[in-house]
Design a protein around this motif. Structure first.
Motif: not given
Length: 71
Positions: A10-12, A49-52, A56-59
């Motif tokens: 989960g380290n993105g 890597s961060s919230g906000g 969604f796009t990172d995931d």
């Protein structure tokens, strides 16, 4: 490969997602990479890597790369 492996936990960080996509692009797919890709898909948490809104796009990007590896 080592750079992308923390995605399985989960380290993105963005660099990790890019590394995973590059492995796919150059066609270096072995059992370790397949295992990492499967762990990414099996992880119920968002990988980012961060919230906000970028979460969604990172995931979505990291999961798309993982699905492509397993195809």
């Amino acid at each position: 490969m080592e750079l992308s492996q923390p995605l399985a936990q989960g380290n993105g960080l963005p660099v990790r997602t890019v590394a995973l996509r590059y492995l796919l692009d150059i066609g270096v797919i072995d059992d370790r990479i397949r295992s990492t890709a499967q762990a990414i898909i099996d992880n119920p948490q968002r990988i980012a890597s961060s919230g906000g809104w970028r979460t969604f796009t990172d995931d979505e990007q990291v999961r798309a790369a993982a699905f492509a590896i397993l195809r």
